[in-house]
Each structure stands twice: as C-alpha cells, then as structure tokens.
Design an enzyme around this catalytic site. Sequence first.
Site, PDB file in Angstrom:
ATOM      1  N   SER A 162       0.834  -1.207   0.000  1.00 49.52           N
ATOM      2  CA  SER A 162       0.000   0.000   0.000  1.00 49.52           C
ATOM      3  C   SER A 162       0.864   1.251   0.000  1.00 49.52           C
ATOM      4  O   SER A 162       1.968   1.263   0.574  1.00 49.52           O
ATOM      5  CB  SER A 162      -0.864  -0.012   1.270  1.00 49.52           C
ATOM      6  N   LYS A 202       2.094  -3.835   6.521  1.00 49.03           N
ATOM      7  CA  LYS A 202       2.476  -3.908   5.098  1.00 49.03           C
ATOM      8  C   LYS A 202       3.989  -3.774   4.953  1.00 49.03           C
ATOM      9  O   LYS A 202       4.619  -4.513   4.190  1.00 49.03           O
ATOM     10  CB  LYS A 202       1.760  -2.812   4.303  1.00 49.03           C
ATOM     11  N   ASN A 260      -5.295   4.510  -4.252  1.00 46.13           N
ATOM     12  CA  ASN A 260      -6.676   4.347  -3.758  1.00 46.13           C
ATOM     13  C   ASN A 260      -7.550   3.614  -4.778  1.00 46.13           C
ATOM     14  O   ASN A 260      -8.069   4.233  -5.719  1.00 46.13           O
ATOM     15  CB  ASN A 260      -7.279   5.715  -3.424  1.00 46.13           C
ATOM     16  N   TYR A 312      -1.725  -0.757  10.672  1.00 45.46           N
ATOM     17  CA  TYR A 312      -2.021  -1.370   9.372  1.00 45.46           C
ATOM     18  C   TYR A 312      -0.852  -1.149   8.411  1.00 45.46           C
ATOM     19  O   TYR A 312      -0.352  -2.083   7.767  1.00 45.46           O
ATOM     20  CB  TYR A 312      -3.320  -0.792   8.783  1.00 45.46           C
TER      21      TYR A 312
HETATM   22  P1  NAD Z   1     -11.032  -7.143   0.925  1.00 43.23           P
HETATM   23  O1  NAD Z   1     -11.279  -7.130   2.383  1.00 43.23           O
HETATM   24  O2  NAD Z   1     -12.172  -6.893   0.007  1.00 43.23           O
HETATM   25  O3  NAD Z   1     -10.348  -8.516   0.479  1.00 43.23           O
HETATM   26  C1  NAD Z   1      -9.503  -9.244   1.342  1.00 43.23           C
HETATM   27  C2  NAD Z   1      -9.945 -10.701   1.311  1.00 43.23           C
HETATM   28  O4  NAD Z   1      -9.084 -11.446   2.157  1.00 43.23           O
HETATM   29  C3  NAD Z   1     -11.364 -10.912   1.820  1.00 43.23           C
HETATM   30  O5  NAD Z   1     -12.085 -11.721   0.910  1.00 43.23           O
HETATM   31  C4  NAD Z   1     -11.173 -11.618   3.173  1.00 43.23           C
HETATM   32  O6  NAD Z   1     -12.246 -12.490   3.460  1.00 43.23           O
HETATM   33  C5  NAD Z   1      -9.865 -12.329   2.931  1.00 43.23           C
HETATM   34  N1  NAD Z   1      -9.090 -12.603   4.163  1.00 43.23           N
HETATM   35  C6  NAD Z   1      -8.713 -11.734   5.140  1.00 43.23           C
HETATM   36  N2  NAD Z   1      -8.007 -12.365   6.082  1.00 43.23           N
HETATM   37  C7  NAD Z   1      -7.911 -13.667   5.693  1.00 43.23           C
HETATM   38  C8  NAD Z   1      -7.294 -14.806   6.248  1.00 43.23           C
HETATM   39  N3  NAD Z   1      -6.667 -14.766   7.428  1.00 43.23           N
HETATM   40  N4  NAD Z   1      -7.371 -15.972   5.566  1.00 43.23           N
HETATM   41  C9  NAD Z   1      -8.020 -16.049   4.370  1.00 43.23           C
HETATM   42  N5  NAD Z   1      -8.636 -15.001   3.820  1.00 43.23           N
HETATM   43  C10 NAD Z   1      -8.579 -13.817   4.469  1.00 43.23           C
HETATM   44  O7  NAD Z   1      -9.853  -6.085   0.651  1.00 43.23           O
HETATM   45  P2  NAD Z   1      -9.272  -5.533  -0.717  1.00 43.23           P
HETATM   46  O8  NAD Z   1      -9.654  -4.097  -0.812  1.00 43.23           O
HETATM   47  O9  NAD Z   1      -9.604  -6.456  -1.815  1.00 43.23           O
HETATM   48  O10 NAD Z   1      -7.728  -5.567  -0.376  1.00 43.23           O
HETATM   49  C11 NAD Z   1      -6.912  -6.668  -0.755  1.00 43.23           C
HETATM   50  C12 NAD Z   1      -5.518  -6.438  -0.231  1.00 43.23           C
HETATM   51  O11 NAD Z   1      -5.036  -5.182  -0.734  1.00 43.23           O
HETATM   52  C13 NAD Z   1      -5.420  -6.337   1.290  1.00 43.23           C
HETATM   53  O12 NAD Z   1      -4.234  -6.983   1.699  1.00 43.23           O
HETATM   54  C14 NAD Z   1      -5.329  -4.838   1.550  1.00 43.23           C
HETATM   55  O13 NAD Z   1      -4.644  -4.552   2.726  1.00 43.23           O
HETATM   56  C15 NAD Z   1      -4.564  -4.373   0.323  1.00 43.23           C
HETATM   57  N6  NAD Z   1      -4.798  -2.959   0.003  1.00 43.23           N
HETATM   58  C16 NAD Z   1      -6.080  -2.516  -0.181  1.00 43.23           C
HETATM   59  C17 NAD Z   1      -6.311  -1.169  -0.448  1.00 43.23           C
HETATM   60  C18 NAD Z   1      -7.717  -0.646  -0.605  1.00 43.23           C
HETATM   61  O14 NAD Z   1      -7.929   0.554  -0.434  1.00 43.23           O
HETATM   62  N7  NAD Z   1      -8.698  -1.472  -0.931  1.00 43.23           N
HETATM   63  C19 NAD Z   1      -5.235  -0.274  -0.560  1.00 43.23           C
HETATM   64  C20 NAD Z   1      -3.937  -0.769  -0.396  1.00 43.23           C
HETATM   65  C21 NAD Z   1      -3.728  -2.126  -0.120  1.00 43.23           C
HETATM   66  N1  UFG Z   2     -13.217  11.645   2.841  1.00 44.14           N
HETATM   67  C1  UFG Z   2     -14.250  12.522   3.089  1.00 44.14           C
HETATM   68  N2  UFG Z   2     -15.406  12.002   3.612  1.00 44.14           N
HETATM   69  C2  UFG Z   2     -15.577  10.682   3.870  1.00 44.14           C
HETATM   70  C3  UFG Z   2     -14.495   9.805   3.617  1.00 44.14           C
HETATM   71  C4  UFG Z   2     -13.320  10.325   3.110  1.00 44.14           C
HETATM   72  O1  UFG Z   2     -14.142  13.727   2.862  1.00 44.14           O
HETATM   73  O2  UFG Z   2     -16.641  10.280   4.351  1.00 44.14           O
HETATM   74  C5  UFG Z   2     -11.969  12.191   2.269  1.00 44.14           C
HETATM   75  C6  UFG Z   2     -10.742  11.983   3.157  1.00 44.14           C
HETATM   76  O3  UFG Z   2     -10.642  13.019   4.083  1.00 44.14           O
HETATM   77  C7  UFG Z   2      -9.617  11.964   2.109  1.00 44.14           C
HETATM   78  C8  UFG Z   2     -10.288  11.340   0.881  1.00 44.14           C
HETATM   79  O4  UFG Z   2     -11.680  11.485   1.073  1.00 44.14           O
HETATM   80  O5  UFG Z   2      -9.254  13.290   1.785  1.00 44.14           O
HETATM   81  C9  UFG Z   2      -9.963   9.865   0.701  1.00 44.14           C
HETATM   82  O6  UFG Z   2     -10.263   9.160   1.913  1.00 44.14           O
HETATM   83  P1  UFG Z   2     -10.331   7.558   1.944  1.00 44.14           P
HETATM   84  O7  UFG Z   2     -10.703   7.177   3.332  1.00 44.14           O
HETATM   85  O8  UFG Z   2     -11.185   7.056   0.828  1.00 44.14           O
HETATM   86  O9  UFG Z   2      -8.838   7.125   1.589  1.00 44.14           O
HETATM   87  P2  UFG Z   2      -7.462   7.351   2.365  1.00 44.14           P
HETATM   88  O10 UFG Z   2      -6.478   7.823   1.345  1.00 44.14           O
HETATM   89  O11 UFG Z   2      -7.632   8.178   3.561  1.00 44.14           O
HETATM   90  O12 UFG Z   2      -7.080   5.885   2.858  1.00 44.14           O
HETATM   91  C10 UFG Z   2      -6.963   4.814   1.940  1.00 44.14           C
HETATM   92  C11 UFG Z   2      -7.276   3.514   2.653  1.00 44.14           C
HETATM   93  C12 UFG Z   2      -6.185   3.124   3.590  1.00 44.14           C
HETATM   94  C13 UFG Z   2      -4.855   3.145   2.933  1.00 44.14           C
HETATM   95  C14 UFG Z   2      -4.639   4.483   2.298  1.00 44.14           C
HETATM   96  C15 UFG Z   2      -3.347   4.485   1.546  1.00 44.14           C
HETATM   97  O13 UFG Z   2      -8.459   3.632   3.379  1.00 44.14           O
HETATM   98  O14 UFG Z   2      -6.403   1.802   3.985  1.00 44.14           O
HETATM   99  O15 UFG Z   2      -5.701   4.767   1.376  1.00 44.14           O
HETATM  100  O16 UFG Z   2      -3.354   3.531   0.550  1.00 44.14           O
HETATM  101  F1  UFG Z   2      -3.894   2.923   3.856  1.00 44.14           F
END
Ligand code: NAD
Ligand code: UFG
Length: 336
Positions: A124, A152, A178, A148
Amino acid sequence: MNILLTGGAGYIGSHTTVVLSQAGHNVVILDNFCNSQKSVLDRLQSILGKALPYVEADVLDAAAVEKALRDYQIEAVIHFAGLKAVGESVENPLKYYANNVQGSISVLQAMKAVGIKTFVFSSSATVYGDPQYLPYDEKHPTKPMNPYGWTKLQVEEILHDVSISDPQWKVACLRYFNPVGAHESGLIGENPSGIPNNLMPFVARVATGHLPKLNVFGNDYDTKDGTGERDYIHVMDLAEGHMAALTYLENHPGWHAINLGTGIPVSVLDLVGAFEKVIGREIPKAFAARRTGDLPVYYAQPERAKALLNWAAKRSLDEIAASTWKWQQTTVKTER
Ligand code: NAD
Ligand code: UFG
C-alpha cells in the site's frame, strides 16, 4: 499458469480473478470469507462462464495453504488476504499483526515447503507515511503512520530477506494507491459492511439514499479546492497491473517494490462531481472538520510500473464513477 489468489473473493482479488482467468490463467481462490461473501463466486461464474475452484481456509493455517498449493499444482501466489481498516488496526493492533504479518509468513512457509517461489504482495502507498516530497516514488522513505501500514512494511521487509536468502525467489510488492470502481458487468465491486470509512463507497451509499449526506473532511487544505487529494485508481487497471507484474517476474528474479497509481491527484470535490455527473443529480454534502490522521494530499509517481511492467492506468474518473454506479444498481441494491 496455475495461480493461487489468497483473499481472491475480496474486492481487488475478485477483479484480478477476472483479468487473469480471461487471459487464460487457471485461478484458484483461497479465502476464509471474513470480509467477503460466497455469492461472489457465483457472480464470478456469471462473468467468466465457468465455475472456479476455491478453497475455504484461513491463511494462518499453513497446512491448508500447502495442501491447496499441491492439489492445484500452483506456480505463483498473489497474496491479497489481509485486514485493511486503519482505525481498527489502531484499536486492535495484535489482530492486524497476527492476520497480516503472521498470515503472510504462513503462506510463505507453505510455498517454501512446496518449492514455489513467485509471490505478488498487496502492499500500500500507506508505507510511505508523511510525504517528504510528492509524488511518492519507490525511493521515498518509508514510515507508516498506523499499525495497518506497519504490517504492510514488515511483510515487505520479510519478503526482502527471503529473496536475499534464495535468489530464485521472484517477489513483487505492489504499492496500491486508492482503488475504486467496479467491473463493467456491475456484478462485482466493493461493498463494505457497516458505515463505509472510505470516500467512494460512502458517496455511493449517499447516492442510493442509504446515508443522508457526505461529510467532506476538511475544505481548508492547501490544495486546489481546499479538499483532500488522492490518487484514485480504477480497480480493473489495478487488476491488470497484477498480471503485468506476474509477466515481469517470469524473467526478473529478486525483490521489486512498484507503485500502482495514476499519478494524478484528484480532490474530494472532483470525485463527487464525477459521480454527480453520472447520476444526474447532486450528492447531499457538507463541509466538516479534517479527519484525524488524514494527509492533505498524496499521489504516485507511476514511472517504474510503466518502465518495468509496461503498464499504466488507463481508465478515467468518469469510468470509475459509472462502473461504481452500475455495481450499485445491478448488485448492491438487490443484495443489501
Ligand atoms: P477485501 O477485504 O475486500 O479482500 C480481502 C480478502 O481477504 C477478503 O475476501 C477476506 O475475506 C480475505 N481474508 C482476510 N483475512 C484472511 C485470512 N486470514 N485468511 C483467508 N482469507 C482472508 O480487501 P481488498 O480491498 O480487496 O484488499 C486486498 C488487499 O489489498 C489487502 O491486503 C489490503 O490490505 C490491500 N490494500 C487494499 C487497499 C484498498 O484501499 N482497498 C489499498 C492498499 C492495499
Ligand atoms: N473523505 C471525506 N469524507 C468521507 C471519507 C473520506 O471527505 O466520508 C476524504 C478523506 O478526508 C480523504 C479522501 O476522502 O481526503 C480519501 O479518503 P479515503 O478514506 O477514501 O482514503 P485514504 O487515502 O484516507 O485511505 C486509503 C485507505 C487506507 C490506505 C490508504 C493508503 O483507506 O487503507 O488509502 O493507501 F492505507
């Protein structure tokens, strides 16, 4: 190639499943469904026209992972499984370190036992922390701001050590910015349980009338319109980035950290505006105080992905908004 997707039933994993399967790869999903639903598998079947093998297991169960690797003659693993709620990681860090760090070690141990050495990791942009400069490139110092983010970075470090211990390992740490949007079918997308923390799913729920209004957290940042700016990347572009990474690894052993973003900062009001254009009406919104822990702005330097993977994000903000709305109308509405 036979590829195991841990967490493959989740938001990013399900889209990556589609991209890899449609390119002819054999995908096996391993998930414990702690943050996804089994109905995703039926919807994936509708998109792909065939059922996919899946294993219901926890990645912490190394024996179950090892069995899946052997049963399906897996050649590469994409490790999506993890927990991702920043606030929850502050309240319950042990849960996050156990699931995300120990879970990754467990998968790596299973791979080592079987002799599989190709690994793509869901990292991330949050590993960078407070920007020393922008856009973040991969050489930017890393200092996460919450547990978190540390999970990572710690897994990235573990992978680095593993790749040094045995130069045959091929590891890509993909640093996502994002992820937003949905597959064009409207059959898969992001639908968090409870009140969403993230902007896009919150906006979508205001649009469907399930939440009354959007609170825009801060309108006094030093940005073009005062609201926070982020690098929103269409989840299908992100999914394609995983396939490009696997192709790259075929001929490039070692450890590689690569940003997956667009390189374009987009404000809260830009994103809401794109959504309003798609639905043809205004999203009720109000300016509110800044959210604790938020950075004003961050976005990717995406050049390394272009140079190494020959990949760049290509879908627009309008496509992001349109696909999110189609997902709401097609599937979320009927499943909620
Ligand atoms: P998500 O929660 O939709 O998908 C994660 C999946 O992993 C889910 O289906 C969950 O059931 C499964 N899971 C969690 N723990 C598990 C375990 N112990 N054993 C087996 N399965 C398990 O999340 P996502 O948005 O698809 O994110 C996928 C990956 O990308 C995550 O590692 C997350 O940290 C990373 N990531 C996500 C974002 C984002 O904003 N979505 C940004 C940066 C990194
Ligand atoms: N925001 C609002 N209102 C809301 C939610 C968000 O104004 O109800 C704003 C936040 O202040 C920010 C922007 O929208 O300016 C994006 O916010 P998000 O929560 O969608 O995303 P972030 O960048 O804060 O965080 C995301 C993931 C984290 C990850 C991070 C970096 O939630 O898990 O990106 O990858 F760590």
